[in-house]
Design an enzyme around this catalytic site. Structure first.
Site, PDB file in Angstrom:
ATOM      1  N   SER B 148       0.835  -1.199   0.000  1.00 54.67           N
ATOM      2  CA  SER B 148       0.000   0.000   0.000  1.00 54.67           C
ATOM      3  C   SER B 148       0.879   1.261   0.000  1.00 54.67           C
ATOM      4  CB  SER B 148      -0.968  -0.067   1.186  1.00 54.67           C
ATOM      5  OG  SER B 148      -1.957   0.907   1.082  1.00 54.67           O
ATOM      6  N   ASP B 226      -9.931  -5.639  -3.674  1.00 54.57           N
ATOM      7  CA  ASP B 226      -9.382  -4.653  -2.734  1.00 54.57           C
ATOM      8  C   ASP B 226     -10.322  -3.457  -2.655  1.00 54.57           C
ATOM      9  OD1 ASP B 226      -7.900  -2.564  -1.531  1.00 54.57           O
ATOM     10  OD2 ASP B 226      -6.019  -3.329  -2.345  1.00 54.57           O
ATOM     11  N   HIS B 257      -7.400  -5.891   0.763  1.00 51.02           N
ATOM     12  CA  HIS B 257      -6.218  -5.063   1.026  1.00 51.02           C
ATOM     13  C   HIS B 257      -5.438  -5.530   2.267  1.00 51.02           C
ATOM     14  CE1 HIS B 257      -4.192  -1.285  -0.070  1.00 51.02           C
ATOM     15  NE2 HIS B 257      -4.062  -0.992   1.222  1.00 51.02           N
TER      16      HIS B 257
END
Lengths: 280, 280
Positions: B148, B226, B257
């Protein structure tokens, strides 16, 4: 769901699904949360490993830290992780980490203020086992494992509710709680001062009280550098317990009491259980 | 230690050692903590994977949740995990989870109040890289990866400090922070309103500004389910970025995620990096 389970979360993991549920538990007399890993639908399911966690844990520690899903997905194992105690408003608690919420010790408390909710032995071995069989395992068999206080819980569950389990394993279990400070404190609080009652929840005492050998296969891993080995886990008394059948106790050099130890050997435990589950 | 590192903890794990260090960082102008996994001494070391974590994380999330030590032990990979920002008393912060402590975005802040401490780009790519080379890697090469915000950090580090890295990979990276809310908020706070400065920390912009193809191998995994794919990670712009060399972008069906996604594919990333590190 019509069976009283509420799905709280669901995450794809190693092709399977990591799930978390809440439900009303009649034995805990409160809402309870447990986690379930379901292997990929393409993998034939061989059975269930019921995992009991240690002091201060809830249903999430093993799920996030043990790295068990990879091997469970490969072997077709369902893994069920309950919380370590009842929780929530109206549930008794103590400021210490080793009593009350997060520290149920897998016993059915008889003493106030604990006896209203702290019935973890019956929750695991009656209520949750029923949910597993009805909702998740499609009739497949169950093995049981755990860490520290949860290793104690796994051993006493297998010894007292033998009909439910195929095999049992433990990481750094508290094998003789009547003889260690964690056990003495918890058992006195939950069961009162009569030590006869404590023996019913002590793996070594249960083995010594049996009239015949305990025949479920047992695997125990104990870190040789575990900071709690000499004071709380003890381990030695189970090596010399009477009426032991198939037991493999391994001391692992250099390993401590943490999840770094559990994650290093969880694959061995899952393969051990899968072998016995698939032989049924 | 004479090199200014203080060992905070050490746990045996998969035959190697999971370590945690603190040190005074001159770029962060504060104490900083990072974690290191050292593979078993019996395994020949092939190199280092530097892991950058996402929003709200510190050095521990990857260490406890990714399950990376097993494969790192097998392959002979050292894994280094820094924190995601400076921290502590006197370090600026914000109540939001996506700005300030835990959200350094791997940039060198130029704006008050952040510019006193928030120099994560230089911390990673000058100071920590030097510590790794001098203290841990015995001259072995370094690969970089992250999740991320940390995937963004890994990509921009490889693009801007190319000389340090052999390969780069990312899980659900923020590939185009100038175009998403997380990036716009952080870059405006740390770098001010001049968007030209933001482009220097944006993987897609950096690729498009290059005069020649970027030749480090890149592996990106992105969960197709996600919850941040369409709003924050974006992903598409890097597929069409100019001057891309060897890139493999994989959309993983059903994955979100979380670290359940990271743990499911970390083995692929470690094998990818080990292959490139050992080819050096």
């Amino acid at each position: 769901m019509s069976d009283g389970l509420t799905l709280l979360s669901e995450n794809k993991c190693f092709g399977g699904t990591q799930q978390r549920y809440s439900h009303y538990s009649k034995y805990l007399n409160s809402e309870a949360i447990f986690s379930v890993f379901m292997p990929p639908v393409s993998t034939p399911t061989v059975g269930v490993v019921l995992w009991l966690s240690g002091l201060t844990c809830n249903d999430q520690n093993f799920v996030t830290k043990a790295g068990a899903q990879r091997v469970a997905a490969e072997l077709g194992l369902i893994i069920v992780c309950p919380d370590t105690s009842p929780r929530g408003e109206g549930v008794a608690n103590d400021e210490a980490y080793d009593l009350g919420q997060g520290a149920g010790f897998y016993v059915d408390a008889t003493e106030r203020p604990w006896s209203d909710h702290f019935k973890m032995f019956s929750y695991i071995n009656i209520e949750l086992i029923d949910i597993i069989k009805e909702r998740f395992s499609d009739g497949k068999k169950v093995a049981i494992s755990g860490h520290s206080m949860g290793g104690h819980g796994a051993l006493i569950s297998a010894l007292k509710a033998t009909e439910h389990y195929i095999s049992v394993s433990a990481f750094a279990p508290i094998v003789n709680p009547v003889a260690c400070p964690w056990g003495q404190k918890a058992l006195a609080a939950y069961l009162g001062e009569n030590e006869e009652a404590w023996r019913e929840y002590d793996a070594c005492e249960l083995l010594n009280m049996r009239s015949a050998a305990f025949t479920l296969p047992i695997l125990i891993d104990q870190g040789a550098s575990d900071e709690f080995l000499d004071t709380q886990c003890l381990t030695k008394p189970i090596e010399s317990a009477s009426n032991l059948g198939l037991i493999d106790i391994r001391y692992q050099n250099g390993y401590d009491h943490s999840y770094f130890f559990v994650s290093s050997f969880i694959e061995d435990h899952l393969r051990f259980h899968a072998e016995h589950l698939s032989a049924m």
